[in-house]
Design a protein around this motif. Structure first.
Motif, PDB file in Angstrom:
ATOM      1  N   ARG A  24       0.826  -1.218   0.000  1.00 43.60           N
ATOM      2  CA  ARG A  24       0.000   0.000   0.000  1.00 43.60           C
ATOM      3  C   ARG A  24       0.858   1.265   0.000  1.00 43.60           C
ATOM      4  O   ARG A  24       0.450   2.281  -0.549  1.00 43.60           O
ATOM      5  N   HIS A  25       2.009   1.204   0.620  1.00 48.92           N
ATOM      6  CA  HIS A  25       2.880   2.377   0.723  1.00 48.92           C
ATOM      7  C   HIS A  25       4.170   2.164  -0.065  1.00 48.92           C
ATOM      8  O   HIS A  25       5.226   2.657   0.304  1.00 48.92           O
ATOM      9  N   GLY A  26       4.062   1.420  -1.144  1.00 50.83           N
ATOM     10  CA  GLY A  26       5.237   1.073  -1.928  1.00 50.83           C
ATOM     11  C   GLY A  26       5.981   2.274  -2.494  1.00 50.83           C
ATOM     12  O   GLY A  26       7.211   2.311  -2.487  1.00 50.83           O
ATOM     13  N   LEU A  27       5.242   3.279  -2.998  1.00 51.94           N
ATOM     14  CA  LEU A  27       5.906   4.451  -3.583  1.00 51.94           C
ATOM     15  C   LEU A  27       6.735   5.195  -2.538  1.00 51.94           C
ATOM     16  O   LEU A  27       7.857   5.658  -2.824  1.00 51.94           O
ATOM     17  N   LEU A  28       6.208   5.306  -1.327  1.00 51.33           N
ATOM     18  CA  LEU A  28       6.954   5.974  -0.258  1.00 51.33           C
ATOM     19  C   LEU A  28       8.205   5.182   0.105  1.00 51.33           C
ATOM     20  O   LEU A  28       9.293   5.753   0.262  1.00 51.33           O
ATOM     21  N   LEU A  29       8.062   3.861   0.216  1.00 50.86           N
ATOM     22  CA  LEU A  29       9.210   3.033   0.591  1.00 50.86           C
ATOM     23  C   LEU A  29      10.286   3.057  -0.491  1.00 50.86           C
ATOM     24  O   LEU A  29      11.484   3.085  -0.177  1.00 50.86           O
ATOM     25  N   VAL A  30       9.863   3.043  -1.744  1.00 44.77           N
ATOM     26  CA  VAL A  30      10.847   3.150  -2.828  1.00 44.77           C
ATOM     27  C   VAL A  30      11.511   4.519  -2.795  1.00 44.77           C
ATOM     28  O   VAL A  30      12.731   4.650  -3.011  1.00 44.77           O
ATOM     29  N   GLY A  31      10.726   5.560  -2.506  1.00 40.07           N
ATOM     30  CA  GLY A  31      11.276   6.909  -2.475  1.00 40.07           C
ATOM     31  C   GLY A  31      12.356   7.091  -1.429  1.00 40.07           C
ATOM     32  O   GLY A  31      13.350   7.792  -1.658  1.00 40.07           O
ATOM     33  N   ILE A  32      12.192   6.460  -0.267  1.00 37.84           N
ATOM     34  CA  ILE A  32      13.174   6.648   0.804  1.00 37.84           C
ATOM     35  C   ILE A  32      14.267   5.575   0.796  1.00 37.84           C
ATOM     36  O   ILE A  32      15.210   5.647   1.580  1.00 37.84           O
ATOM     37  N   SER A  33      14.132   4.568  -0.069  1.00 43.68           N
ATOM     38  CA  SER A  33      15.111   3.470  -0.070  1.00 43.68           C
ATOM     39  C   SER A  33      16.547   3.906  -0.360  1.00 43.68           C
ATOM     40  O   SER A  33      17.488   3.293   0.165  1.00 43.68           O
ATOM     41  N   PRO A  34      16.794   4.969  -1.172  1.00 40.69           N
ATOM     42  CA  PRO A  34      18.203   5.351  -1.407  1.00 40.69           C
ATOM     43  C   PRO A  34      18.797   6.194  -0.282  1.00 40.69           C
ATOM     44  O   PRO A  34      19.984   6.534  -0.348  1.00 40.69           O
ATOM     45  N   ILE A  35      18.007   6.561   0.730  1.00 37.15           N
ATOM     46  CA  ILE A  35      18.486   7.519   1.734  1.00 37.15           C
ATOM     47  C   ILE A  35      19.683   6.973   2.494  1.00 37.15           C
ATOM     48  O   ILE A  35      20.693   7.665   2.682  1.00 37.15           O
ATOM     49  N   VAL A  36      19.607   5.724   2.943  1.00 37.27           N
ATOM     50  CA  VAL A  36      20.676   5.173   3.780  1.00 37.27           C
ATOM     51  C   VAL A  36      22.003   5.163   3.026  1.00 37.27           C
ATOM     52  O   VAL A  36      23.045   5.579   3.559  1.00 37.27           O
ATOM     53  N   ALA A  37      21.978   4.691   1.774  1.00 38.83           N
ATOM     54  CA  ALA A  37      23.215   4.627   0.996  1.00 38.83           C
ATOM     55  C   ALA A  37      23.809   6.021   0.797  1.00 38.83           C
ATOM     56  O   ALA A  37      25.029   6.222   0.920  1.00 38.83           O
ATOM     57  N   ASN A  38      22.988   7.014   0.520  1.00 36.63           N
ATOM     58  CA  ASN A  38      23.499   8.367   0.301  1.00 36.63           C
ATOM     59  C   ASN A  38      23.962   9.019   1.602  1.00 36.63           C
ATOM     60  O   ASN A  38      24.930   9.780   1.610  1.00 36.63           O
ATOM     61  N   LEU A  39      23.279   8.713   2.724  1.00 40.18           N
ATOM     62  CA  LEU A  39      23.738   9.245   4.003  1.00 40.18           C
ATOM     63  C   LEU A  39      25.097   8.671   4.379  1.00 40.18           C
ATOM     64  O   LEU A  39      25.977   9.392   4.869  1.00 40.18           O
ATOM     65  N   ILE A  40      25.272   7.379   4.150  1.00 37.37           N
ATOM     66  CA  ILE A  40      26.561   6.770   4.470  1.00 37.37           C
ATOM     67  C   ILE A  40      27.648   7.309   3.539  1.00 37.37           C
ATOM     68  O   ILE A  40      28.781   7.575   3.966  1.00 37.37           O
ATOM     69  N   GLY A  41      27.301   7.467   2.251  1.00 38.51           N
ATOM     70  CA  GLY A  41      28.265   8.077   1.336  1.00 38.51           C
ATOM     71  C   GLY A  41      28.631   9.486   1.766  1.00 38.51           C
ATOM     72  O   GLY A  41      29.800   9.883   1.715  1.00 38.51           O
ATOM     73  N   SER A  42      27.636  10.245   2.222  1.00 39.23           N
ATOM     74  CA  SER A  42      27.896  11.605   2.702  1.00 39.23           C
ATOM     75  C   SER A  42      28.745  11.589   3.965  1.00 39.23           C
ATOM     76  O   SER A  42      29.660  12.421   4.133  1.00 39.23           O
ATOM     77  N   ALA A  43      28.462  10.641   4.890  1.00 35.91           N
ATOM     78  CA  ALA A  43      29.262  10.539   6.110  1.00 35.91           C
ATOM     79  C   ALA A  43      30.714  10.219   5.786  1.00 35.91           C
ATOM     80  O   ALA A  43      31.647  10.790   6.389  1.00 35.91           O
ATOM     81  N   PHE A  44      30.917   9.310   4.848  1.00 35.80           N
ATOM     82  CA  PHE A  44      32.283   8.988   4.427  1.00 35.80           C
ATOM     83  C   PHE A  44      32.947  10.221   3.829  1.00 35.80           C
ATOM     84  O   PHE A  44      34.124  10.520   4.114  1.00 35.80           O
ATOM     85  N   ASN A  45      32.204  10.962   3.017  1.00 32.65           N
ATOM     86  CA  ASN A  45      32.748  12.157   2.378  1.00 32.65           C
ATOM     87  C   ASN A  45      33.129  13.215   3.412  1.00 32.65           C
ATOM     88  O   ASN A  45      34.211  13.827   3.348  1.00 32.65           O
ATOM     89  N   ILE A  46      32.251  13.420   4.385  1.00 34.61           N
ATOM     90  CA  ILE A  46      32.528  14.417   5.426  1.00 34.61           C
ATOM     91  C   ILE A  46      33.748  14.013   6.258  1.00 34.61           C
ATOM     92  O   ILE A  46      34.631  14.830   6.549  1.00 34.61           O
ATOM     93  N   LEU A  47      33.795  12.734   6.638  1.00 33.01           N
ATOM     94  CA  LEU A  47      34.925  12.260   7.435  1.00 33.01           C
ATOM     95  C   LEU A  47      36.231  12.402   6.664  1.00 33.01           C
ATOM     96  O   LEU A  47      37.257  12.827   7.215  1.00 33.01           O
ATOM     97  N   PHE A 174      20.706  -0.866  -6.138  1.00 30.12           N
ATOM     98  CA  PHE A 174      20.252  -2.155  -5.622  1.00 30.12           C
ATOM     99  C   PHE A 174      19.079  -1.989  -4.658  1.00 30.12           C
ATOM    100  O   PHE A 174      18.146  -2.794  -4.647  1.00 30.12           O
ATOM    101  N   ALA A 175      19.133  -0.943  -3.832  1.00 27.55           N
ATOM    102  CA  ALA A 175      18.059  -0.735  -2.861  1.00 27.55           C
ATOM    103  C   ALA A 175      16.732  -0.450  -3.557  1.00 27.55           C
ATOM    104  O   ALA A 175      15.685  -1.015  -3.200  1.00 27.55           O
ATOM    105  N   VAL A 176      16.751   0.426  -4.554  1.00 25.27           N
ATOM    106  CA  VAL A 176      15.523   0.755  -5.281  1.00 25.27           C
ATOM    107  C   VAL A 176      14.992  -0.469  -6.021  1.00 25.27           C
ATOM    108  O   VAL A 176      13.782  -0.739  -6.025  1.00 25.27           O
TER     109      VAL A 176
END
Length: 526
Positions: A24-47, A174-176
């Motif tokens: 029922r909430h598939g579009l929302l879950l797909v929309g937020i699925s790339p967040i973790v990978a990009n946050l970790i990439g950003s954390a690596f970049n900041i560090l 892969f997440a999407v």
């Protein structure tokens, strides 16, 4: 213009009311699925920036660097998020209509299905552009600051953004893909397969392996190589190299897990389903919806099992008409007219007073009564190794000894005949209710050589037995009315019975078509 649900019929829709939360909430879950990978990439970049770049920047360059990433996040990332959300918003109305079971315009549905399959590529483009545009922007911004820009800064910036982008982009893909298959495919492909959608570009197994290598292998190796060639102003490169290696291991395991979900799961389900089919379970199906290489494979497997199930159903239906053993024999011999001489035992069964009873009852009543008897008779014949070859209106012909396994078919036939009379007694009350009390039968049995196989024309064939043995069996059954014995066998059959079988010798009987009288014996019915 966004397509909206219409009243045009669509074969892909069903009215499901048991959608899961994820569906029922598939579009929302797909929309937020790339967040973790990009946050970790950003954390690596900041560090990385804090450890490797910040120490070698001048005060003015640090101020420009802070201003650059703030403006970048303020303008570029919102645009990237809007670009990523655009197709999801476009799919919203169709998604809701599909959940409600409404009919959707076929053109709009096809476009939506194509968009769903291509979503991983869209996040790859959006995230790739967002990350890689940093490589020219940040060095260019620092270059405008008065003073010389150290080459080490440029190398470190390239290392930082390349490593972070490879981590974020590949894992976002892969997440999407994984979340889309779990949440959107069941909604948008309710009756159709995603394997053959025009315009869709699913990732094949080879490209998936390459993308995995970029994420788990190329990214950390490139990062480590770049670290080796970058002047180490802060003398922290060895420790940071270890950190990069640890990140590579963690993301390699994460990628392997996602790849396992995308590759190992269908392989395991196909293997398990194949084992169940080999054990005779033809109700098994692989319920996975895939647009990649596994899609046609899964569709082909399910189609194969459906074909086997249909073949079994046809064989079962065929067997009900010609007998299960006859059906097996026909399938084994293949097409064509084939007849082989075999020694068999032939039984003819006749229902007494059929003509008289038929004249007093409707055809429906006659058939109903006959079916009561035939139901138990067929089971009895088959339980004793025989096959009911044909029904003769008021009786039937059964064959014993058909097949490759040697048996004492004469004894089987006599035992089955005796059991027929017992079965007749078991259904006495049913026959009375059907309007035929006291139904009686006569049985004649003969053993000898006969031609057995498919006989007829190329367009119409019948699996049966012909020859003198069959004719004599029919004549012996007719003698049951004359001699007053309901179960008669010939001397040929008696010779194959055990010596202790009680047989009553009767006078030799002249039968039509035989030059010499036929020796017959009466057999006790129970």
């Amino acid at each position: 213009m966004q397509p909206t649900p219409t009243s045009i019929a669509c074969d892909s829709l069903t009215n499901r009311k048991d959608w899961s939360f994820a569906e029922r909430h598939g579009l929302l879950l797909v929309g937020i699925s790339p967040i973790v990978a990009n946050l970790i990439g950003s954390a690596f970049n900041i560090l990385y920036n804090q450890q490797q770049i910040w120490p070698i920047l001048t005060e003015a360059q640090r101020e420009r660097f802070d201003l650059c990433w703030q403006l970048f996040n303020l303008f570029v990332y919102p645009v990237a998020v809007a670009c990523w959300a655009a197709p999801l918003i476009w799919l919203r109305n169709i998604h809701r209509a599909m959940l409600r079971g409404e009919q959707v315009d076929q053109v709009a549905l096809s476009a939506a299905q194509r968009t769903v399959i291509n979503l991983p590529w869209w996040i790859l483009i959006v995230a790739g552009v967002s990350w890689l545009v940093c490589i020219p922007v940040f060095p260019a911004a620092l270059a405008t600051v008065p003073g010389k820009l150290s080459p080490a800064v440029v190398w470190n910036l390239v290392t930082s953004f390349v490593t972070a982008s490879l981590i974020a982009i590949t894992h976002s893909f892969f997440a999407v893909e994984l979340v889309s298959q779990r949440t959107l495919y069941p909604v948008f492909f309710q009756q159709t397969s995603p394997a053959h959608v025009p315009g869709a570009v699913p990732l094949n197994i080879t490209a998936r392996g390459i993308l995995w290598a970029l994420s788990a292998v190329v990214s950390p190796i490139v990062s480590l190589v770049l670290l080796l060639v970058v002047p180490d102003a802060s003398h922290q490169t060895p420790g940071f190299g270890i950190a990069v290696g640890l990140v590579a291991i963690a993301f390699g395991l994460t990628t392997a897990w996602m790849l396992g979900k995308l590759v190992a799961v269908p392989v395991r389900q196909l293997k398990d389903a194949s084992l169940r089919v080999s054990e005779g379970d033809l109700d098994v199906r692989v319920n996975l919806q895939r647009a990649d290489d596994f899609g046609p494979l899964i569709d082909g497997f399910n189609g194969m099992v459906e074909g086997l199930q249909e073949r079994e159903r046809l064989q079962e239906t065929f067997g009900r008409h010609v007998g299960q053993e006859a059906a097996r024999q026909i399938l084994q011999q293949g097409e064509g007219l084939v007849g082989n001489e075999q020694e068999i035992t032939v039984m003819f069964v006749d229902v007494r007073n059929f003509t008289e009873h038929s004249s007093k009852h409707s055809p429906q009543e006659v058939v109903a009564a006959l079916n009561i008897f035939f139901r138990g008779a067929v089971e009895t014949i088959e339980n004793h190794g025989g096959m009911v070859n044909k029904f003769l209106g008021d009786g039937f012909m059964a064959l014993f000894g058909i097949g490759v396994q040697p048996t004492n078919h004469a004894l089987q036939a006599v035992t089955a005949a005796q059991q027929l009379f017992c079965c007749l007694g078991d259904v006495t009350s049913e026959l009375e209710l059907a309007g035929w009390p006291g139904l009686q039968i006569g049985v004649g049995i003969n053993t000898g050589p006969a031609i057995v196989g498919s006989i007829g024309s190329p367009k119409r064939q019948e699996y049966t037995a012909i020859g003198d043995t069959v004719n004599v069996a029919s004549r012996v059954e007719s003698l049951t009315k004359i001699l007053g014995h309901r179960l008669l066998i010939t001397g040929n059959t008696k010779n194959l019975l055990p010596a202790e079988t009680p047989c009553l010798p009767l006078p030799p009987q002249a039968v039509k078509g035989k030059g010499v009288p036929v020796q017959v014996f009466g057999i006790a019915e129970e």
